[in-house]
Motif scaffolding. Structure first.
Motif, PDB file in Angstrom:
ATOM      1  N   LYS A  16     104.951  72.699 106.390  1.00  0.00           N
ATOM      2  CA  LYS A  16     104.436  71.542 105.195  1.00  0.00           C
ATOM      3  C   LYS A  16     103.471  70.638 105.683  1.00  0.00           C
ATOM      4  CE  LYS A  16     106.803  72.833 101.932  1.00  0.00           C
ATOM      5  NZ  LYS A  16     106.020  73.862 101.007  1.00  0.00           N
ATOM      6  N   SER A  17     103.355  70.610 107.323  1.00  0.00           N
ATOM      7  CA  SER A  17     102.164  69.607 107.725  1.00  0.00           C
ATOM      8  C   SER A  17     101.568  70.532 108.915  1.00  0.00           C
ATOM      9  CB  SER A  17     102.892  68.343 108.247  1.00  0.00           C
ATOM     10  OG  SER A  17     103.310  67.692 107.186  1.00  0.00           O
ATOM     11  N   THR A  27      93.161  75.570 103.545  1.00  0.00           N
ATOM     12  CA  THR A  27      93.257  74.538 102.991  1.00  0.00           C
ATOM     13  C   THR A  27      93.736  74.664 101.553  1.00  0.00           C
ATOM     14  OG1 THR A  27      91.689  73.279 104.361  1.00  0.00           O
ATOM     15  CG2 THR A  27      92.217  72.134 102.028  1.00  0.00           C
ATOM     16  N   ALA A  32      97.279  75.838 101.405  1.00  0.00           N
ATOM     17  CA  ALA A  32      98.181  74.707 101.841  1.00  0.00           C
ATOM     18  C   ALA A  32      98.600  73.669 100.276  1.00  0.00           C
ATOM     19  CB  ALA A  32      97.567  73.924 102.765  1.00  0.00           C
ATOM     20  N   GLU A  33      97.364  73.645  99.875  1.00  0.00           N
ATOM     21  CA  GLU A  33      97.502  72.682  98.416  1.00  0.00           C
ATOM     22  C   GLU A  33      98.320  73.406  97.321  1.00  0.00           C
ATOM     23  OE1 GLU A  33      93.515  71.762  97.199  1.00  0.00           O
ATOM     24  OE2 GLU A  33      93.098  70.643  98.996  1.00  0.00           O
ATOM     25  N   ALA A  57     101.635  71.861 100.813  1.00  0.00           N
ATOM     26  CA  ALA A  57     101.481  71.590 102.202  1.00  0.00           C
ATOM     27  C   ALA A  57     100.330  70.710 102.480  1.00  0.00           C
ATOM     28  CB  ALA A  57     101.758  72.843 103.327  1.00  0.00           C
ATOM     29  N   LYS A  58     100.167  69.970 103.636  1.00  0.00           N
ATOM     30  CA  LYS A  58      99.238  69.447 104.059  1.00  0.00           C
ATOM     31  C   LYS A  58      98.451  69.932 105.242  1.00  0.00           C
ATOM     32  CE  LYS A  58     101.837  65.789 104.455  1.00  0.00           C
ATOM     33  NZ  LYS A  58     102.285  64.421 104.749  1.00  0.00           N
ATOM     34  N   ALA A  87      95.323  69.479 107.911  1.00  0.00           N
ATOM     35  CA  ALA A  87      94.498  68.622 108.248  1.00  0.00           C
ATOM     36  C   ALA A  87      93.531  69.158 109.674  1.00  0.00           C
ATOM     37  CB  ALA A  87      94.904  67.239 108.835  1.00  0.00           C
ATOM     38  N   ALA A 146      90.460  67.212 105.279  1.00  0.00           N
ATOM     39  CA  ALA A 146      91.271  65.964 105.712  1.00  0.00           C
ATOM     40  C   ALA A 146      91.034  66.123 107.255  1.00  0.00           C
ATOM     41  CB  ALA A 146      92.784  65.925 105.432  1.00  0.00           C
ATOM     42  N   GLN A 189      99.014  59.981 110.083  1.00  0.00           N
ATOM     43  CA  GLN A 189      98.979  60.227 108.896  1.00  0.00           C
ATOM     44  C   GLN A 189      99.638  61.378 108.291  1.00  0.00           C
ATOM     45  OE1 GLN A 189      96.553  59.267 106.462  1.00  0.00           O
ATOM     46  NE2 GLN A 189      96.328  57.425 107.805  1.00  0.00           N
ATOM     47  N   LEU A 190     100.085  62.437 109.113  1.00  0.00           N
ATOM     48  CA  LEU A 190     100.717  63.641 108.493  1.00  0.00           C
ATOM     49  C   LEU A 190     102.191  63.527 108.604  1.00  0.00           C
ATOM     50  CD1 LEU A 190      98.764  66.427 110.207  1.00  0.00           C
ATOM     51  CD2 LEU A 190      99.001  66.294 107.824  1.00  0.00           C
ATOM     52  N   HIS A 203     103.625  59.112 102.479  1.00  0.00           N
ATOM     53  CA  HIS A 203     102.211  58.704 101.793  1.00  0.00           C
ATOM     54  C   HIS A 203     102.294  57.541 100.873  1.00  0.00           C
ATOM     55  CE1 HIS A 203      99.976  62.297 102.647  1.00  0.00           C
ATOM     56  NE2 HIS A 203     101.022  62.954 101.887  1.00  0.00           N
TER      57      HIS A 203
END
Length: 118
Positions: free
Chosen positions: A44-45, A68, A71-72, A76-77, A79, A101, A112-113, A117
């Protein structure tokens, strides 16, 4: 050393992918395959560390864009961190600094990850 190597470590719930060397039309497919594999396996990250990348081509940007988007799609994120010198210039020239990101350092990205949020 020109060949690309892909390393992987973890920091808590974040999967860190470290790319070293050159990302060109040949190796970009390896990057894309590895990132999409991680995303489809349920990560997820994901943090991609580009600090040791010497050179990249448009194929590398495409691989990162595909990952990316994937992931979206899977909530998931993904970066990027440690864009330096020539690599950062290429992102700037391509107008891609706002597409991804991007964090200055691995530590900043992990905060951040890993954090919730706001």
């Amino acid at each position: 050393m020109n060949a690309l190597s892909i390393g992987q470590t973890r920091a808590g719930n974040v999967c860190i992918v470290t790319l070293t060397g050159r990302i060109d039309s040949t190796s970009a497919s390896d990057v894309m395959a590895e990132l999409t594999r991680l995303i489809s396996s349920g990560e997820k990250s994901i943090l991609v560390d580009l600090g040791a990348v010497l050179y990249l081509t448009s194929a590398a940007f495409r691989a990162l864009l595909v990952a990316t988007n994937e992931a979206e799609r899977r909530a998931a994120k993904l970066a990027l961190c440690n864009l330096a010198g020539h690599v950062r210039e290429l992102f700037e020239m391509g107008g891609l600094l706002d597409v991804f990101a991007i964090h200055n350092s691995r530590d900043e990205a992990l905060k951040q990850l890993a954090g919730p949020h706001a």
